[in-house]
Design an enzyme around this catalytic site. Sequence first.
Site, PDB file in Angstrom:
ATOM      1  N   ASP A 113      -0.125   5.515  -2.010  1.00 60.83           N
ATOM      2  CA  ASP A 113       0.922   5.093  -1.099  1.00 60.83           C
ATOM      3  C   ASP A 113       2.183   4.938  -1.968  1.00 60.83           C
ATOM      4  OD1 ASP A 113       2.213   3.850   1.158  1.00 60.83           O
ATOM      5  OD2 ASP A 113       1.846   1.914   0.204  1.00 60.83           O
ATOM      6  N   LEU A 114       3.338   4.875  -1.351  1.00 54.70           N
ATOM      7  CA  LEU A 114       4.573   4.750  -2.140  1.00 54.70           C
ATOM      8  C   LEU A 114       5.142   3.328  -2.118  1.00 54.70           C
ATOM      9  CD1 LEU A 114       7.044   6.014  -3.658  1.00 54.70           C
ATOM     10  CD2 LEU A 114       8.012   6.422  -1.414  1.00 54.70           C
ATOM     11  N   ASP A 115       5.558   2.883  -0.903  1.00 62.04           N
ATOM     12  CA  ASP A 115       6.237   1.583  -0.779  1.00 62.04           C
ATOM     13  C   ASP A 115       5.287   0.446  -1.153  1.00 62.04           C
ATOM     14  OD1 ASP A 115       8.742   2.575   0.383  1.00 62.04           O
ATOM     15  OD2 ASP A 115       7.513   3.094   2.101  1.00 62.04           O
TER      16      ASP A 115
ATOM     17  N   THR B 211       9.859  -0.911  -2.889  1.00 59.46           N
ATOM     18  CA  THR B 211      10.655  -0.566  -1.713  1.00 59.46           C
ATOM     19  C   THR B 211      10.164  -1.291  -0.458  1.00 59.46           C
ATOM     20  OG1 THR B 211       9.329   1.421  -1.803  1.00 59.46           O
ATOM     21  CG2 THR B 211      11.641   1.649  -2.392  1.00 59.46           C
TER      22      THR B 211
ATOM     23  N   TRP C 128      14.814  -4.534   7.851  1.00 61.22           N
ATOM     24  CA  TRP C 128      14.322  -4.969   9.173  1.00 61.22           C
ATOM     25  C   TRP C 128      14.839  -6.371   9.505  1.00 61.22           C
ATOM     26  CZ3 TRP C 128      13.286  -1.411  12.310  1.00 61.22           C
ATOM     27  CH2 TRP C 128      12.448  -0.353  12.034  1.00 61.22           C
TER      28      TRP C 128
ATOM     29  N   LYS D  68       3.960  -3.257   7.169  1.00 54.79           N
ATOM     30  CA  LYS D  68       3.677  -2.425   5.989  1.00 54.79           C
ATOM     31  C   LYS D  68       2.775  -1.246   6.366  1.00 54.79           C
ATOM     32  CE  LYS D  68       4.373  -5.854   2.372  1.00 54.79           C
ATOM     33  NZ  LYS D  68       3.734  -6.663   1.325  1.00 54.79           N
TER      34      LYS D  68
ATOM     35  N   ILE E  37       3.377   1.077   8.414  1.00 56.63           N
ATOM     36  CA  ILE E  37       3.572   1.509   9.803  1.00 56.63           C
ATOM     37  C   ILE E  37       4.890   2.290   9.913  1.00 56.63           C
ATOM     38  CG2 ILE E  37       3.802   0.621  12.193  1.00 56.63           C
ATOM     39  CD1 ILE E  37       1.076  -0.007  10.882  1.00 56.63           C
ATOM     40  N   SER E  38       4.909   3.339  10.721  1.00 60.62           N
ATOM     41  CA  SER E  38       6.102   4.198  10.817  1.00 60.62           C
ATOM     42  C   SER E  38       7.317   3.420  11.327  1.00 60.62           C
ATOM     43  CB  SER E  38       5.832   5.373  11.753  1.00 60.62           C
ATOM     44  OG  SER E  38       5.910   4.930  13.094  1.00 60.62           O
ATOM     45  N   ARG E  39       8.471   4.026  11.134  1.00 57.95           N
ATOM     46  CA  ARG E  39       9.749   3.378  11.483  1.00 57.95           C
ATOM     47  C   ARG E  39       9.775   2.953  12.958  1.00 57.95           C
ATOM     48  NH1 ARG E  39      14.480   7.206  10.021  1.00 57.95           N
ATOM     49  NH2 ARG E  39      13.197   7.375   8.154  1.00 57.95           N
TER      50      ARG E  39
ATOM     51  N   SER F 116       7.203   0.292  13.812  1.00 59.08           N
ATOM     52  CA  SER F 116       7.655  -1.008  13.285  1.00 59.08           C
ATOM     53  C   SER F 116       8.650  -1.629  14.242  1.00 59.08           C
ATOM     54  CB  SER F 116       8.316  -0.839  11.913  1.00 59.08           C
ATOM     55  OG  SER F 116       7.421  -0.297  10.988  1.00 59.08           O
TER      56      SER F 116
ATOM     57  N   SER G 148       2.285   8.522   2.246  1.00 58.13           N
ATOM     58  CA  SER G 148       3.204   7.478   2.718  1.00 58.13           C
ATOM     59  C   SER G 148       3.755   7.875   4.075  1.00 58.13           C
ATOM     60  CB  SER G 148       4.374   7.337   1.734  1.00 58.13           C
ATOM     61  OG  SER G 148       5.398   6.557   2.319  1.00 58.13           O
ATOM     62  N   ALA G 149       3.922   6.884   4.944  1.00 59.66           N
ATOM     63  CA  ALA G 149       4.514   7.148   6.266  1.00 59.66           C
ATOM     64  C   ALA G 149       6.022   7.328   6.168  1.00 59.66           C
ATOM     65  CB  ALA G 149       4.188   5.993   7.209  1.00 59.66           C
ATOM     66  N   SER G 150       6.571   7.152   4.978  1.00 56.64           N
ATOM     67  CA  SER G 150       8.033   7.158   4.840  1.00 56.64           C
ATOM     68  C   SER G 150       8.628   8.560   4.749  1.00 56.64           C
ATOM     69  CB  SER G 150       8.449   6.366   3.602  1.00 56.64           C
ATOM     70  OG  SER G 150       9.845   6.458   3.448  1.00 56.64           O
TER      71      SER G 150
ATOM     72  N   ASN H 230      11.469   8.880   3.669  1.00 54.81           N
ATOM     73  CA  ASN H 230      12.339   8.760   2.483  1.00 54.81           C
ATOM     74  C   ASN H 230      11.575   8.943   1.167  1.00 54.81           C
ATOM     75  OD1 ASN H 230      15.001   7.956   3.698  1.00 54.81           O
ATOM     76  ND2 ASN H 230      13.730   6.325   4.553  1.00 54.81           N
TER      77      ASN H 230
ATOM     78  N   LYS I  44      -1.149   5.362   9.914  1.00 54.92           N
ATOM     79  CA  LYS I  44      -2.116   4.383   9.414  1.00 54.92           C
ATOM     80  C   LYS I  44      -2.232   3.274  10.467  1.00 54.92           C
ATOM     81  CE  LYS I  44      -0.315   5.238   4.786  1.00 54.92           C
ATOM     82  NZ  LYS I  44       0.460   4.717   3.646  1.00 54.92           N
TER      83      LYS I  44
ATOM     84  N   GLU J 191      -3.336   1.489  -2.158  1.00 57.36           N
ATOM     85  CA  GLU J 191      -2.508   0.963  -1.057  1.00 57.36           C
ATOM     86  C   GLU J 191      -2.153  -0.505  -1.246  1.00 57.36           C
ATOM     87  OE1 GLU J 191      -1.035   1.107   1.792  1.00 57.36           O
ATOM     88  OE2 GLU J 191      -1.330   3.158   2.439  1.00 57.36           O
ATOM     89  N   ASP J 192      -1.041  -0.925  -0.618  1.00 61.20           N
ATOM     90  CA  ASP J 192      -0.708  -2.360  -0.605  1.00 61.20           C
ATOM     91  C   ASP J 192      -0.741  -2.935   0.809  1.00 61.20           C
ATOM     92  OD1 ASP J 192       1.607  -0.972   0.283  1.00 61.20           O
ATOM     93  OD2 ASP J 192       2.795  -2.774  -0.096  1.00 61.20           O
TER      94      ASP J 192
HETATM   95  C1  G6P Z   1       5.896   3.108   4.828  1.00 60.55           C
HETATM   96  C2  G6P Z   1       6.311   1.654   4.742  1.00 60.55           C
HETATM   97  C3  G6P Z   1       6.776   1.138   6.088  1.00 60.55           C
HETATM   98  C4  G6P Z   1       7.834   2.063   6.663  1.00 60.55           C
HETATM   99  C5  G6P Z   1       7.296   3.477   6.795  1.00 60.55           C
HETATM  100  C6  G6P Z   1       8.345   4.465   7.303  1.00 60.55           C
HETATM  101  O1  G6P Z   1       4.696   3.185   5.477  1.00 60.55           O
HETATM  102  O2  G6P Z   1       5.240   0.865   4.270  1.00 60.55           O
HETATM  103  O3  G6P Z   1       7.285  -0.163   5.913  1.00 60.55           O
HETATM  104  O4  G6P Z   1       8.261   1.610   7.942  1.00 60.55           O
HETATM  105  O5  G6P Z   1       6.862   3.918   5.504  1.00 60.55           O
HETATM  106  O6  G6P Z   1       9.363   4.570   6.349  1.00 60.55           O
HETATM  107  P1  G6P Z   1      10.749   5.278   6.577  1.00 60.55           P
HETATM  108  O7  G6P Z   1      11.365   5.284   5.193  1.00 60.55           O
HETATM  109  O8  G6P Z   1      10.463   6.670   7.082  1.00 60.55           O
HETATM  110  O9  G6P Z   1      11.502   4.472   7.554  1.00 60.55           O
HETATM  111 MG    MG Z   2       2.880   0.416   1.101  1.00 57.14          MG
END
Ligand code: G6P
Ligand code: MG
Length: 220
Positions: free
Chosen positions: A8-10, A16, A24, A44, A46-48, A51, A115-117, A119, A146, A170-171
């Site tokens: 996982d990344l964040d 991050t 948020w 944590k 969960i997608s944007r 969330s 990662s769901a991110s 970014n 996730k 994962e965290d």
């Molecule tokens: C990860 C983080 C979440 C975040 C999601 C989407 O899973 O743990 O906190 O909401 O990515 O990230 P993004 O950068 O696309 O908003």
């Molecule tokens: Mg994480």
Amino acid sequence: MIKGLVLDLDGVIADTAEYHYLAWKWLGEQLGIQIDREFNEQLKGISRLESLELILTHGQLNDAFSEVEKNNLAAKKNDVYKKYISEIVPTDILPGINDLLSEAKVRGLKLSIASASMNAPDILKNLKVDMYFDAIVNPASLKHGKPDPEIFIKAAQLLGLSPEQCIGIEDAEAGIEAINGAGMFSVGVGAEILMKNADFFVAETNYLNLGDLLSQVGKC
Ligand code: G6P
Ligand code: MG
């Protein structure tokens, strides 16, 4: 035999998760919704947009916005978040992660990001660790977020490996559930109470030693 690491990344590679929380919290303040750290644990992994839905439900504002307005709110949060991540430099990598990645490469393991991110690629570039990774799952290509295991199954697939040949790190509670559901060995980073379903856990990233992780898998 373990041939890959899926990270996982964040909150695992960089702090991050804290920036997501601050962004948020800022949006919550604009909407009159209080977001504290305990509630933030649910966000944590969960997608944007998911969330945002959780936050609006938390503030009893779930029916207050149209889909277009929700997309705008999510975009505002992302603008604030992007300001934080634009300042990320290589020294922002979490303790122990550089060693873990280089050791994994020395041992011939393949590495991917789950990662769901959206970014994630930019953050990896700013940290100057993008070259370590053989694959990054594109979260837009997934049907489920996730705690569904899809992202970890895909992360292994992109490496040409089965989930059983990988260790997932994962965290987030939702992330551990996703790794476990994929049939991958799960490693949690964080408080024991939150990481209780992980096959193995460490309190902080600097305890993530590859030799230890591999010997833990051997014990199973
Ligand atoms: C990860 C983080 C979440 C975040 C999601 C989407 O899973 O743990 O906190 O909401 O990515 O990230 P993004 O950068 O696309 O908003
Ligand atoms: Mg994480």
